[in-house]
Design an enzyme around this catalytic site. Structure first.
Site, short mmCIF file in Angstrom:
data_model
loop_
_atom_site.label_atom_id
_atom_site.label_comp_id
_atom_site.label_asym_id
_atom_site.label_seq_id
_atom_site.Cartn_x
_atom_site.Cartn_y
_atom_site.Cartn_z
N GLY A 1 21.45 -16.29 -10.40
CA GLY A 1 22.00 -17.20 -11.40
C GLY A 1 21.29 -17.17 -12.74
CG HIS A 2 17.41 -16.24 -13.27
ND1 HIS A 2 16.45 -16.97 -13.94
CD2 HIS A 2 17.23 -16.52 -11.96
CE1 HIS A 2 15.72 -17.64 -13.07
NE2 HIS A 2 16.17 -17.40 -11.87
CG ASP A 3 24.50 -13.04 -16.92
OD1 ASP A 3 24.55 -11.81 -16.69
OD2 ASP A 3 24.99 -13.56 -17.94
CG LEU B 1 23.38 -5.10 -18.12
CD1 LEU B 1 24.58 -5.40 -19.01
CD2 LEU B 1 23.79 -4.19 -16.97
CG ASN B 2 18.61 -7.00 -16.01
OD1 ASN B 2 19.78 -7.05 -15.63
ND2 ASN B 2 17.65 -6.44 -15.29
CE1 TYR B 3 14.89 -9.72 -20.39
CE2 TYR B 3 14.37 -8.24 -22.21
CZ TYR B 3 13.99 -8.89 -21.05
OH TYR B 3 12.71 -8.73 -20.56
CB CYS C 1 11.43 -14.64 -13.71
SG CYS C 1 12.26 -16.20 -13.36
N GLY D 1 21.26 -8.95 -8.57
CA GLY D 1 21.66 -8.76 -9.96
C GLY D 1 20.62 -8.06 -10.79
CB ILE E 1 24.73 -5.47 -4.86
CG1 ILE E 1 25.13 -4.81 -6.18
CG2 ILE E 1 23.49 -4.82 -4.26
CD1 ILE E 1 25.42 -3.35 -6.10
#
Length: 517
Positions: free
Chosen positions: A100-102, A457-459, A163, A170, A227
């Site tokens: 849920g960190h998107d 992408l992860n940011y 984190c 994800g 995934i």
């Protein structure tokens, strides 16, 4: 009066459509399920619906925005197949949540009616020290993974982020930077197999579809399927690593920052130094660290005795600790390294709401003094600004930009994460904070990678662009090539093969490859 009647009819029609969607969806699940899968399906009327949603929203900026029609929290992988088939049949969207960190919340919000697939109950981890691998279900957090490794071995680890509440499903599919990447590469570089469920409910692995296996390691797994689990290659580490923090005011230390950006990517691969109120680490004991710092950064004035102090205060000018790798995980997460390792397993809803916005850049040439002066000036305009600079080089330069979808390899000195947070999520305050980070991002344009200006992408940042209603490939290239460079075209072609009707979609999902529009 006529307009009021039309509005009432419209609301009533929407209510009926929602009711029929719920009824049809549950009926469909019963048809495709051998067990009572509906017991793990939650509607807004369910007692646990709100708590699941609140836990999912690590960035609560959108807490009062669109909510899922259903939350599905399967306890077995077999329960996911009917969810995919029925969501597709009823023409609902599906959003997949691992941790849920998107940064843009796409795992728990949508403009359309949707089902949130919550994977947090699928968190089994199997460590094989003989093979030096781990199978990790997608709902497991990084903290759970690190904890499981540490319980089995003092000399193994995994190169991933800091984190520990982030979900592995994800974060690894986005590539995943970390403190060990200069020696071991990204988390995604250390994936050796995976299990993925496609749009037809079929489970695939590396041997069954090598193109899909390439795509999900850095290309964003939720564009291609669900995934289920990763098979990870564990890395060998010394029994002790050394972590340190050197604190300096930004004012008066621009020369030190310029020195850092000129040599941090050229340092030995054992040494990783992040800049700006962040922490550094060396893969080895103090005796290995001190000579390296005396050689490259004598300005730090770090001595061996500094690494064996007790009761270091949070505002000390310098601190240094020699600890097992698992304790360095706590240190990088702003925890006391002596805390119980059980904190890595925490899955509680935060009592403090931290609203935030982030974005990113990659840098290929040192920023001139004028650029650093601009940053220093803009930082005086914001209460809680952050820029995190993470050096590349070493192992990151040895891997081809097309080995996996993450292309930011040789030639990149470091990555920048821009970040701002706030406590009051009123429209006025939120708009001010987002305007500030947009201003900083715009002012940084002359100093960062160009053609395209690249991003991580992860940011995730919708400010770079988002899919249109028709999910045009040509329009998606505008933001897609910022994340993936030339790899975006291959990702879109793989998408056309595994999900041609674009069932797995979002504002920044990879669309099927098309040249017609």
């Amino acid at each position: 009066m006529g307009s009021l009647q039309i509005f009432s009819i419209l609301l009533f029609s929407l209510f009926l459509a929602k009711c029929y969607s719920q009824k049809d969806f549950l009926k469909c699940l019963s048809k495709y399920s051998e067990t009572n899968v509906t017991q793990n399906i939650f509607t807004p009327n369910s007692p646990t619906y709100t708590s699941i949603l609140e836990y999912a929203q690590k960035n609560p900026r959108w807490l009062n925005s669109s909510h899922p029609l259903f939350i599905a929290s399967p306890r077995k992988e077999s329960e996911i197949r009917p969810l995919i088939l029925c969501t597709n049949k009823i023409v609902l969207q599906i959003r997949i949540k691992s941790g849920g960190h998107d940064y843009e919340g796409i795992s728990f919000r949508s403009e359309y009616q949707f089902v949130m697939l919550d994977l947090s109950n699928l968190d089994e981890i199997k460590i094989d020290l003989n093979e030096e691998t781990a199978w990790v279900q997608a709902g497991a957090t990084l903290g759970q993974l690190y904890y499981a490794i540490a319980k089995k071995s003092r000399v193994h680890g995994f190169p991933s982020g800091v984190c520990f509440s982030v979900g592995t499903g994800g974060i690894i599919s986005g590539g995943e930077l970390g403190a060990l990447m200069r020696k071991y590469g990204l988390a995604a570089d250390n994936v050796v197999d995976a299990r993925v469920m496609d749009v037809n409910g079929k489970i695939l692995d590396k041997e069954m579809n090598e193109d899909l296996f390439w795509a999900i390691r850095g290309g964003g797994g939720a564009s291609f399927g669900v995934i289920l689990a990763w098979k990870l290659k564990l890395i060998r580490l010394p029994e002790k690593v050394t972590v340190f923090t050197i604190r300096r005011n930004l004012e008066g230390n621009l020369t030190l920052l310029q020195k850092w950006e000129n040599i941090s990517h050229q340092l030995p691969k054992d040494l990783f130094i992040r800049a700006f109120v962040q922490k550094g680490t060396v893969s080895g004991p103090v005796e290995k660290l001190i000579p390296l710092l005396k050689q490259y950064f004598p300005e730090f004035n770090l001595e061996r005795k500094d690494c064996f102090q007790e009761n270091i205060t949070g505002d000390a000018e310098k601190e240094c600790l020699e600890v097992p790798w698992i304790r360095s995980v706590l240190y990088f997460s702003w925890r006391n390294p002596n805390d119980s390792l059980e904190v890595l397993l925490e899955k509680t809803i935060p009592t403090h709401k931290d609203y935030h916005k982030g974005t990113s850049d990659f840098v290929k040439a040192p920023i001139p003094k004028s650029g650093w002066e601009m940053i220093e000036k803009l930082f005086t305009e914001e209460e809680r600004p952050q820029m995190v600079f993470e050096p590349f080089g070493a192992k990151m330069e040895e891997i081809s930009e097309s080995e996996i979808p993450f292309p930011h390899r040789k030639g990149n000195l470091y990555n920048i994460q821009y970040f701002v947070s706030w406590d009051d999520n009123s429209e006025r305050i939120a708009s001010q904070k987002i305007a500030w980070i947009r201003k900083l991002y715009k002012e940084m344009e002359p100093y960062v990678a160009k053609s395209p200006r690249t991003a991580y992408l992860n940011y995730r940042d919708f400010g770079l662009g988002a899919n249109q209603e028709n999910y045009s490939y040509s329009k998606a290239k505008i933001w897609g090539e910022k994340y993936f460079n030339a790899n975006f075209e291959r990702l879109a072609k793989i998408k056309s093969e595994v999900d041609p009707n674009n069932f797995f979609r979002s504002e920044q999902s990879v669309p099927p490859y098309q040249l017609s529009y």
